[in-house]
Design an enzyme around this catalytic site. Sequence first.
Site, short mmCIF file in Angstrom:
data_model
loop_
_atom_site.label_atom_id
_atom_site.label_comp_id
_atom_site.label_asym_id
_atom_site.label_seq_id
_atom_site.Cartn_x
_atom_site.Cartn_y
_atom_site.Cartn_z
N LYS A 1 -3.22 2.73 -2.04
CA LYS A 1 -4.49 3.32 -1.63
C LYS A 1 -4.22 4.63 -0.91
CE LYS A 1 -7.28 -0.51 -0.30
NZ LYS A 1 -8.20 -0.85 0.77
N MET B 1 -8.17 7.59 10.79
CA MET B 1 -8.77 8.25 9.62
C MET B 1 -9.71 9.38 10.02
SD MET B 1 -9.49 4.90 7.25
CE MET B 1 -9.80 3.72 8.54
N ASP C 1 0.82 -1.21 0.00
CA ASP C 1 0.00 0.00 0.00
C ASP C 1 0.85 1.25 0.00
OD1 ASP C 1 -2.45 -1.21 0.12
OD2 ASP C 1 -2.46 -1.30 2.31
N1 SAH Z 1 -4.31 -1.17 9.47
C1 SAH Z 1 -3.81 0.12 9.86
C2 SAH Z 1 -4.85 1.20 9.71
C3 SAH Z 1 -5.16 1.53 8.30
S1 SAH Z 1 -6.32 2.80 8.16
C4 SAH Z 1 -3.29 0.05 11.29
O1 SAH Z 1 -3.45 -0.96 11.96
O2 SAH Z 1 -2.68 1.02 11.72
C5 SAH Z 1 -5.30 4.20 7.80
C6 SAH Z 1 -5.23 5.10 9.01
O3 SAH Z 1 -4.29 4.58 9.92
C7 SAH Z 1 -4.75 6.49 8.73
O4 SAH Z 1 -5.80 7.32 8.26
C8 SAH Z 1 -4.30 6.93 10.09
O5 SAH Z 1 -5.37 7.26 10.93
C9 SAH Z 1 -3.70 5.65 10.61
N2 SAH Z 1 -2.25 5.61 10.38
C10 SAH Z 1 -1.56 4.77 9.61
N3 SAH Z 1 -0.24 5.00 9.71
C11 SAH Z 1 -0.11 6.02 10.57
C12 SAH Z 1 0.99 6.73 11.11
N4 SAH Z 1 2.25 6.43 10.79
N5 SAH Z 1 0.75 7.72 11.98
C13 SAH Z 1 -0.50 8.04 12.34
N6 SAH Z 1 -1.57 7.41 11.87
C14 SAH Z 1 -1.38 6.41 11.01
#
Ligand code: SAH
Length: 507
Positions: A58, A173, A36
């Site tokens: 995405k 998100m 991704d």
């Molecule tokens: N499966 C992922 C979530 C995916 S949804 C997990 O377990 O973290 C995508 C959301 O994850 C983003 O909109 C944000 O809210 C969060 N996210 C992913 N990477 C991030 C990061 N490095 N710092 C802060 N938020 C993050």
Amino acid sequence: MPKGIVYLVGAGPGNPDLLTVRARQLIESAEVLVYDYLVHPAFTHLLPDDCEQICVGKRKGFHSKKQEEIQEILLAKAAEGKRVVRLKGGDPFLFGRGGEEAMALAEAGIEFEIVPGITSAMGAAAYSGIPLTNRSTNATLVFVTGHENPEKLDTTVDWENLPKKDSTICIYMGVANLDRISERLMAGGFLPETPTACVEWATMGHQRVCRGSLGTIAQESKSFGLKAPAIIIVGETAAMSEDLSWFENKPLQGRKLVVTRSKGQASELSSMLEKTGAEVIGLPLISITGAVKPEVADEIFAEIASYDWLVFSSPNGVRYFFEAFFQKFEDIRSLGFLRIAAVGKSTAKEIKKYFVSTDLIPKEANAESLAEALVETDSLDSAKVLVVAGNLGRDVLIDKLEEARAIVDRFEVYKTEQTDLSENPSAKMFREQGADGILFTSSSGVRSFIDQAKYLQLSPDALRPKTVSIGPITSATMKQIGMPVDIEAKEASLDSLVDAVVKRFGK
Ligand code: SAH
């Protein structure tokens, strides 16, 4: 045909150090990687060279592949008998549609394995100093999405009725909807004073934390310029973040640095920089591979005990020399009584790893000084000297030793070649974002940078990096081709390079 298998792997919140051991093993042996947008390019450095990479990128408002297409790719590659790693940000079963992908695999009868990852809320909590639970204040933890479907702004979450008492709410998100979310939480009974923190790019060198309270956070995050990806944490413990913010206090936190060493060599420098809080982009401008010719090695090793001096002009030389040596001999004593010279401290440090000490290191780490120091020992007349080198080794050393009547054999043990950055994800990241500094540790790296300039053109709003050189030889090459040398390390060593960078960019 071997049976295909798909691994749904959590990559963690972004910092490459937060990958699990299992995830790392699987990436290192993947035949196909499907990843991704949020997955860090550093992971692709772990891949075998012939691994097929498919970015299904995405991103909000932009779907390079639809979910069904992603699933089709997984099924098709598994049907070809491949070991497919489907790498997803954070944890694959948390707001990542991993469930749908696993179900598609199960229905198609394809073998799969799920590898959990550190989810971004946990990464954000740890790296911003916010305990998610706390005996006296927080006993309930909620992971909630502010955005079930990136295409629509609505959310079906019952915000007014989330648990309020003693709870911590982690919102994924949520950036675009933060004003509505905070209003609805307060409408449901959350106090406006509830401490709230937004952690942007959690765990990464450029992590930023916007701190406030539920009543003010929507406004504050706007003036802060908060952007996705971010995790919003609402709860009493968010107030502990100021005292516990161990990560943001590091000297290079927020700085982005490019390391231009080869894949195998970069890790030492990268982890030294990461310890000081920097975010490192690994741009392998050159590749270094072993190049010992068996017939040459046989000849040299047959006479190894007859040499008076063994001379190393780089840590790579040491590594590949001893690799070949221990293929032939079992015991270090087979080296005989020769004396050992190293061009500099880093090379001597590498020699030390084999429990061998170095007899001579010149004051300055370059070939001329090494030759002079050897000449000064007054031991070269008719002495046999073995110079361990790469394909680009400079002749000046050998010429000078021969002038002093030494009998010199050159043993080429590795070769340095330019890499191809045309498709490299780190090069793409560099073009888009730029960096605070770009570190050159060899002349061949500098030359490759210039030769591949067309793949490294910065976009208009990217940061313009300062150039950092490890020492006079690299600097001379930079100047020769018209590149400025903004910073030069005091001594040609990695420690000194890191010191120079911290001095220039540190808080
Ligand atoms: N499966 C992922 C979530 C995916 S949804 C997990 O377990 O973290 C995508 C959301 O994850 C983003 O909109 C944000 O809210 C969060 N996210 C992913 N990477 C991030 C990061 N490095 N710092 C802060 N938020 C993050």
